[in-house]
Design a protein around this motif. Structure first.
Motif, mmCIF file in Angstrom:
data_model
loop_
_atom_site.group_PDB
_atom_site.id
_atom_site.type_symbol
_atom_site.label_atom_id
_atom_site.label_comp_id
_atom_site.label_asym_id
_atom_site.label_seq_id
_atom_site.Cartn_x
_atom_site.Cartn_y
_atom_site.Cartn_z
ATOM 1 N N TYR A 97 9.900 39.198 43.442
ATOM 2 C CA TYR A 97 11.335 38.846 43.225
ATOM 3 C C TYR A 97 11.521 37.783 44.314
ATOM 4 O O TYR A 97 10.693 37.539 45.006
ATOM 5 C CB TYR A 97 12.005 39.785 43.219
ATOM 6 C CG TYR A 97 12.121 41.093 42.059
ATOM 7 C CD1 TYR A 97 12.759 40.669 40.947
ATOM 8 C CD2 TYR A 97 10.944 41.866 42.221
ATOM 9 C CE1 TYR A 97 12.520 41.510 39.846
ATOM 10 C CE2 TYR A 97 10.767 42.552 41.101
ATOM 11 C CZ TYR A 97 11.617 42.528 39.728
ATOM 12 O OH TYR A 97 11.247 43.268 38.830
ATOM 13 N N PRO A 98 12.536 37.024 44.134
ATOM 14 C CA PRO A 98 12.972 35.752 45.161
ATOM 15 C C PRO A 98 12.710 36.142 46.556
ATOM 16 O O PRO A 98 11.940 35.300 47.196
ATOM 17 C CB PRO A 98 14.201 35.449 44.873
ATOM 18 C CG PRO A 98 14.658 35.997 43.360
ATOM 19 C CD PRO A 98 13.685 37.246 43.272
ATOM 20 N N ASP A 99 13.088 37.225 46.928
ATOM 21 C CA ASP A 99 12.762 37.609 48.277
ATOM 22 C C ASP A 99 12.013 38.733 48.499
ATOM 23 O O ASP A 99 11.747 39.586 49.874
ATOM 24 C CB ASP A 99 14.304 38.084 49.068
ATOM 25 C CG ASP A 99 14.819 39.241 48.338
ATOM 26 O OD1 ASP A 99 14.447 39.539 47.156
ATOM 27 O OD2 ASP A 99 15.913 39.821 48.980
ATOM 28 N N THR A 100 10.937 38.977 47.672
ATOM 29 C CA THR A 100 9.739 39.897 48.002
ATOM 30 C C THR A 100 8.652 39.171 47.253
ATOM 31 O O THR A 100 7.694 39.656 46.567
ATOM 32 C CB THR A 100 10.050 41.169 47.187
ATOM 33 O OG1 THR A 100 10.061 41.051 45.797
ATOM 34 C CG2 THR A 100 11.204 41.885 47.567
ATOM 35 N N ARG A 101 8.389 37.925 47.580
ATOM 36 C CA ARG A 101 7.166 36.873 46.662
ATOM 37 C C ARG A 101 6.083 36.530 47.517
ATOM 38 O O ARG A 101 5.451 35.812 47.285
ATOM 39 C CB ARG A 101 8.058 36.046 45.989
ATOM 40 C CG ARG A 101 8.928 35.093 46.971
ATOM 41 C CD ARG A 101 9.419 33.656 46.589
ATOM 42 N NE ARG A 101 8.159 33.073 45.986
ATOM 43 C CZ ARG A 101 8.061 32.221 44.961
ATOM 44 N NH1 ARG A 101 8.925 31.999 44.391
ATOM 45 N NH2 ARG A 101 7.076 31.602 44.727
ATOM 46 N N GLY A 108 18.102 38.258 44.140
ATOM 47 C CA GLY A 108 17.287 38.710 44.957
ATOM 48 C C GLY A 108 17.381 40.564 45.276
ATOM 49 O O GLY A 108 18.204 41.028 44.704
ATOM 50 N N ILE A 109 16.546 40.798 46.246
ATOM 51 C CA ILE A 109 16.627 42.475 46.156
ATOM 52 C C ILE A 109 17.268 42.851 47.301
ATOM 53 O O ILE A 109 17.799 43.826 47.326
ATOM 54 C CB ILE A 109 15.049 42.794 46.239
ATOM 55 C CG1 ILE A 109 14.158 42.366 44.734
ATOM 56 C CG2 ILE A 109 14.916 44.192 46.435
ATOM 57 C CD1 ILE A 109 14.773 43.133 43.525
ATOM 58 N N HIS A 157 20.917 34.736 46.297
ATOM 59 C CA HIS A 157 21.930 35.211 45.154
ATOM 60 C C HIS A 157 21.899 34.548 43.971
ATOM 61 O O HIS A 157 21.501 33.114 44.222
ATOM 62 C CB HIS A 157 23.341 35.080 46.025
ATOM 63 C CG HIS A 157 23.559 35.976 46.958
ATOM 64 N ND1 HIS A 157 24.848 36.519 47.236
ATOM 65 C CD2 HIS A 157 22.843 36.990 47.625
ATOM 66 C CE1 HIS A 157 24.734 37.307 48.244
ATOM 67 N NE2 HIS A 157 23.632 37.522 48.549
ATOM 68 N N LEU A 158 21.955 35.022 42.954
ATOM 69 C CA LEU A 158 21.674 34.206 41.883
ATOM 70 C C LEU A 158 23.538 34.030 41.110
ATOM 71 O O LEU A 158 24.075 34.990 40.774
ATOM 72 C CB LEU A 158 21.117 35.187 40.626
ATOM 73 C CG LEU A 158 21.023 34.605 39.240
ATOM 74 C CD1 LEU A 158 20.770 33.032 39.156
ATOM 75 C CD2 LEU A 158 20.103 35.283 38.424
ATOM 76 N N ARG A 159 24.086 32.774 41.506
ATOM 77 C CA ARG A 159 25.323 32.834 41.445
ATOM 78 C C ARG A 159 25.208 32.122 40.077
ATOM 79 O O ARG A 159 24.510 31.293 39.526
ATOM 80 C CB ARG A 159 25.872 31.628 42.277
ATOM 81 C CG ARG A 159 26.015 31.945 43.702
ATOM 82 C CD ARG A 159 26.451 31.176 44.792
ATOM 83 N NE ARG A 159 25.830 31.162 45.928
ATOM 84 C CZ ARG A 159 26.041 32.206 46.701
ATOM 85 N NH1 ARG A 159 26.913 33.045 46.573
ATOM 86 N NH2 ARG A 159 25.488 32.307 47.838
ATOM 87 N N PRO A 160 26.563 32.502 39.208
ATOM 88 C CA PRO A 160 26.621 32.079 37.777
ATOM 89 C C PRO A 160 27.051 30.666 37.978
ATOM 90 O O PRO A 160 28.001 30.196 38.646
ATOM 91 C CB PRO A 160 27.668 32.749 37.300
ATOM 92 C CG PRO A 160 27.763 34.169 38.148
ATOM 93 C CD PRO A 160 27.354 33.635 39.486
ATOM 94 N N ARG A 161 26.159 29.924 37.398
ATOM 95 C CA ARG A 161 26.527 28.419 37.335
ATOM 96 C C ARG A 161 25.822 27.651 36.144
ATOM 97 O O ARG A 161 24.870 28.247 35.587
ATOM 98 C CB ARG A 161 26.544 27.553 38.749
ATOM 99 C CG ARG A 161 24.799 27.696 39.146
ATOM 100 C CD ARG A 161 24.727 26.915 40.480
ATOM 101 N NE ARG A 161 23.492 27.345 41.213
ATOM 102 C CZ ARG A 161 23.583 27.746 42.520
ATOM 103 N NH1 ARG A 161 24.525 27.493 43.297
ATOM 104 N NH2 ARG A 161 22.405 28.242 43.081
ATOM 105 N N PRO A 162 26.124 26.479 35.842
ATOM 106 C CA PRO A 162 25.425 25.759 34.713
ATOM 107 C C PRO A 162 24.015 25.836 34.802
ATOM 108 O O PRO A 162 23.503 25.484 35.800
ATOM 109 C CB PRO A 162 25.963 24.423 34.661
ATOM 110 C CG PRO A 162 27.493 24.830 35.072
ATOM 111 C CD PRO A 162 27.337 25.561 36.456
#
Ligand code: GAL
Length: 961
Positions: A836-840, A924-925, A939-944
């Motif tokens: 995952y993004p921070d376990t990669r 991220g985890i 963080h997966l922020r909601p954005r376009p």
């Protein structure tokens, strides 16, 4: 008249450590004195209260008719008598120290034994009966005579028994109470598991035999000499043939030696001989000190790449056999772990022998935790009540005396989470006096009054950085101490995230001397219906669920992705490059060793296939040194494609812990750019019979839903933002930051609705407009699916536009769909395991394949798992999918909703459909199950967002796909 109900069992609630036992002494595994193991089959009777049965069972001639049989070492609750209880810090009984409940499961144990034929005569010395560990309180009789009582579950206790021994028919009777005053000192976060769970031994102690002895073996790095002095209660001689040493006990001798370290664990064999006995010694010369604010061994600062190890076996609990202990050590060494904190009690003594032999720095922790008193603001905390101090000192002495001769033990720890108080100070003073050669650790005192290092647990990255920079303030004494994270990176379920960022801090600031991941292994209990049981599965009235499954190993000791990640992050060699200048930068990150034990190699990979490889000469850099090493010229005839360099450092020869060729470090970096897939929109959508076709794609003409690509039927393709929350998403209730799991559910991300707004059939595209949103909220995601094709391939571009006031990150952002008849999955991208993004960090770009089942990570409590990161393309179920940009891939035989609903793996029942997620991104985890959440950049922020996938049918069923 009142009846003194409890007198027969007063000792159970007595704060004193016990009665009748011998003073503690050094442990040694073997000597030439005779001994008899009393491990094995014992007779057993369980009663519900401490005084429920009288003590007639201890008498000779007692008829144990109807008694059960039980294995010693063992816990009776894991052998069909009663059940285990799991609590984190709450006591599972009313807190009223030192009183314990009337319902106090009590196990009477009986063993009848004969002395072996060669057993020495009584005139030749004493005999000692030794218990390595009994939880929590025992009363012992031999041949009807009471020997005494003891508490201190994970500490040894001995009785002199020579006068009572008979040649045949000795009756050893042990009454064990689950609860005692001692339980108040043993509130560690683990299962409560009563029983005689470590070895029971009878040893002959010859006249003039070795009793206690203390090996002092320091190393002076300025002169490369070691000074040995063995103090012995019984005088004798010390010989170390390899060093030409032959001196009386008590006399120091200085000779040139190689030092002991976790990296090069040089041990010298010796013998301590008194008039009556010869005891083998394994001597490691090393000096530990805190000087100039740093913890140094042999003059050099060390960086702990550690784990917290509880003793655990899924069937046998804390009754570990030697093979399991060795397996732990080998697994640690093979995963680059260099240190162990024996959380939260001294381990089986044989484990420390293994640490000496294979090389691991050890923080040996006393069997002490009173965490449950935090519930009442630490009122009545035994460590701040003088009545308990003798018990605390007894525990300190039993640990130090037993373990003092192990070179691997570099720090003593007073215990864990016991607040602060005079009793702890008394322990520290005693330890400092008895063994000034080792610093003292304890995390629970923010002032560091009693400690020589500043230790914390679960501090976030920013705070650790402040501490590293010396900007953390605090009491003067503390500011001068080296820092370590005695616990961090809570390895519960999927995770921990953020390891690489911690390691970068440790490597940047010398005050930060590393940390110990919490923790080594999940304490799941093998269960016939549940797979592995956790808290609550045995009907406990108070429990803390799966918080007991928070290890880097699954209960069966298979490494979890967290351990694979940790191994990568703590590699002892840094290997980096950017592919632009034909060099690779190699950095020696060992504290002690140079690189001469490693063989380096390179390979040149195109589209994940190795096209050339060879050895890479690297100088034997000293610790801390770096070199830029020239790579070969890439082969002229290499095929076109996306190229990578992969450089590996492997053991050049067999070691005690791994074979030659074992890879300890690797680095991969691009040697060319990747070309994104391109599809020219030339095909035209055609409609008829309620279906619409576009290139290889077939759609429902009314809804625009994809129903097939070529022959491969596709179900329910749509945007997906939900993942089955991980333990870290759910977070611990006490975390101050908002916890994602509950927020996500609160908003309704697990029940998003998909409204169809338009199906537009254009010249060269099918466009489906939707709005994805949860009931009861004005939040939504405007989602447009645009399909185009060149006749052979089908491109989907997804455009997502958040609407409304989004204040939480999304779990994931991508599409999901169902496929049938998937067996193997092949992909080119990160692998072989989950990332995952921070376990990669451990994901290497390559061509990988697996089965759908093989892609599942068996977290004890089911949760999001198994994503493969940076996928360029994947083939499964008759489909090929290419990503633009790269994507994360998961495939499973159940839906996310089923995964979310499951409490144990046995709840997951495969259906006919394989659910595939192709994710543009994941949140991220982090480590918020006990610690910080993912760093803001993960963080997966909601954005376009806009992302594409290109689908094509596989020509025919390629073999295995
Ligand atoms: C710490 C504690 C450990 C364990 C961990 C969470 O506070 O020292 O024993 O409980 O938290 O798993």
């Amino acid at each position: 008249m009142s009846v003194p109900l409890r007198t027969a069992v007063d000792y159970v609630e007595d704060v004193s450590p016990g009665s009748g036992t011998l003073p503690p002494r050094a442990w040694y595994a073997s000597s030439d004195a005779t001994s008899l193991s009393l491990n094995g089959d014992w007779l057993f009777r369980l009663s519900p209260a401490a005084g429920a049965e009288d003590d007639s069972f201890a008498r000779e001639g007692f008829d144990p008719d109807g008694w059960a049989r039980i294995a010693v070492p063992g816990h009776w609750v894991l052998q069909g008598h009663g059940s285990p209880v799991y609590t984190n810090h709450r006591y599972p009984f009313p807190v009223d120290p030192p009183r314990v409940p009337t319902e106090n499961p009590t196990g009477d144990h009986l063993r009848v034994f004969d002395l072996p034929p060669h057993w020495p005569d009584r005139s030749d010395g004493e005999a000692v009966l030794r218990f390595e560990g009994v939880e929590s309180c025992a009363r012992v009789w031999l041949n009807g005579t009471e020997l005494g009582t003891f508490k201190g579950s994970r500490l040894p206790h001995e009785f002199a028994v020579g006068r009572l021994l008979k040649t045949v028919g000795n009756v050893l009777a042990v009454r064990v109470h689950q609860w005692s005053a001692g339980s108040y000192l043993e509130d560690q976060d683990q299962w409560w598991l009563p029983g005689i769970f470590r070895d029971v031994t009878l040893s002959h102690r010859p006249v003039d035999g070795v009793r206690d002895f203390f090996v002092h073996a320091g190393y002076d790095h300025r002169t490369d000499t070691g000074t040995l002095r063995v103090d012995s209660a019984v005088p004798g001689r010390v010989t170390v043939p390899g060093l030409g040493i032959d001196v009386p006990t008590g006399e120091p001798v200085t000779v040139p030696v190689e030092p002991w370290s976790a990296e090069v664990p040089r041990l010298y064999e010796g013998v301590l001989a008194t008039g009556g006995e010869r005891v083998p010694l394994r001597i490691g010369f090393r000096t530990v000190e805190v000087s100039d604010g740093l913890l140094r061994v042999n003059g050099r600062p060390v960086l702990f790449k550690g784990v917290n190890r509880h003793e655990w076996h899924p069937e046998r609990g804390r009754a570990l056999d030697p093979a399991t202990m060795r397996e732990d050590v080998l697994l640690m060494k093979r995963h680059n772990v260099n240190a162990v904190r024996t959380s939260h009690y001294p381990p089986h003594p044989a484990f420390l022998d293994l640490c000496d032999e294979y090389g691991l720095w050890v923080i040996d922790e006393c069997d002490l935790e009173t965490h449950g008193f935090t519930e009442a603001g630490w009122r009545d905390n035994p460590v701040d009540d003088d009545r308990w101090t003798p018990a605390l000192l007894d525990r300190a002495a039993r640990m130090v005396e037993r373990d003092k001769n192990h070179p691997s033990v570099v720090l003593w720890s007073l215990g864990n989470e016991a607040g602060t108080g005079r009793g702890l100070t008394a322990m520290a003073e005693w330890i400092h006096g008895r063994d000034p050669s080792r610093p003292v650790h304890y995390e629970g005192d923010p002032d560091c009054r009693d400690t020589d290092v500043y230790a914390r647990m679960y501090a976030g990255h920013a705070e650790v950085e402040r501490i590293g920079r010396g900007l953390d303030g605090g009491p003067r004494r503390r500011r001068r101490l080296p820092f370590l994270l005695c616990e961090y990176a809570h390895a519960m379920g999927n995770g921990p995230g953020g390891l690489a960022e911690y390691q970068r801090l440790f490597e940047s600031y010398e005050r930060l001397q590393g940390g110990f991941v919490w923790e080594w292994i999940d304490h799941g209990i093998a269960h016939p219906e549940l797979g592995y049981a956790y808290g609550g599965d045995f009907g406990e009235e108070l429990h803390d669920g799966n918080f007991v499954c928070d290890g880097l190993l699954f209960p069966d000791r298979r490494p979890s992705p967290g351990l694979v990640e940790y191994r990568k992050v703590i590699e002892p060699v840094g290997i980096t490059g950017d592919g632009t200048d034909g060099t690779v930068r190699v950095t020696n990150r060992y504290d002690v060793a140079d690189l001469s034990a490693l063989a380096f190699s390179w390979s040149y990979q195109v589209d994940g296939e190795t096209v050339a490889s060879g050895p890479l000469p690297v100088p034997p850099l000293a610790p801390g040194e770096s070199a830029d090493v020239t790579l070969p010229v890439p082969p002229h005839d290499a095929p076109a494609g996306e190229a990578h360099w992969l450089v590996r450092a492997a053991l050049a020869a067999d070691t005690a812990w791994a074979d030659g060729g074992h890879v300890v470090a690797w680095g991969q970096f691009p040697a060319s750019e990747r070309t994104a897939p391109h599809v020219t929109a030339t095909a035209r959508p055609r409609t008829g019979d309620g279906v619409l076709t576009l290139g290889p794609g077939t759609f429902d003409a009314r809804t625009g839903a994809l129903v097939a690509v070529g022959d491969a039927a596709v179900d329910g393709l749509r945007l997906d933002v939900w993942r089955a929350p991980t333990d870290n998403d759910e977070g611990a209730a006490w975390q101050s930051d908002p916890r994602c799991g509950p927020l996500w559910r609160g908003i309704g991300l697990h029940r998003m609705r998909h409204r169809l707004d338009a199906v537009e059939i254009g010249e060269d595209a099918l466009t489906v407009r939707t709005r994805v949103a949860p009931a009861g909220r004005e939040l939504g995601l405007s989602t447009v699916y645009r399909w185009t094709s060149d006749g052979d391939r089908l491109r989907l571009t997804v455009c997502v536009l958040p609407e409304g006031d989004w204040t939480v990150p999304l779990p994931r952002l991508g599409i999901r769909f169902g496929l049938h008849t998937v067996d193997r999955v092949r992909w080119f991208g990160g692998g072989p395991g989950e990332a995952y993004p921070d376990t990669r960090m451990a994901a290497a770009v390559g061509r990988w394949q697996s089965t759908v089942d093989g892609m599942q990570t068996p977290y004890v409590r089911p949760q999001e798992n198994g994503a493969r990161i940076d996928v360029r393309w994947a083939e499964l179920g008759g489909l090929r999918v290419e990503g633009d940009p790269l994507f994360l891939l998961t495939a499973r035989r159940w839906t996310t909703e089923q995964l979310d609903a499951a409490a144990h793996r046995t709840d997951l029942v495969p259906g006919d459909t394989v659910w595939v997620n192709l994710d543009h991104a994941h949140h991220g985890i982090g480590s918020q199950s006990c610690g910080p959440g993912p760093l803001p950049r993960h963080h997966l922020r909601p954005r376009p967002a806009e992302f594409s996938f290109v689908f094509s049918p596989l020509p025919s069923r390629s073999p295995g796909v």
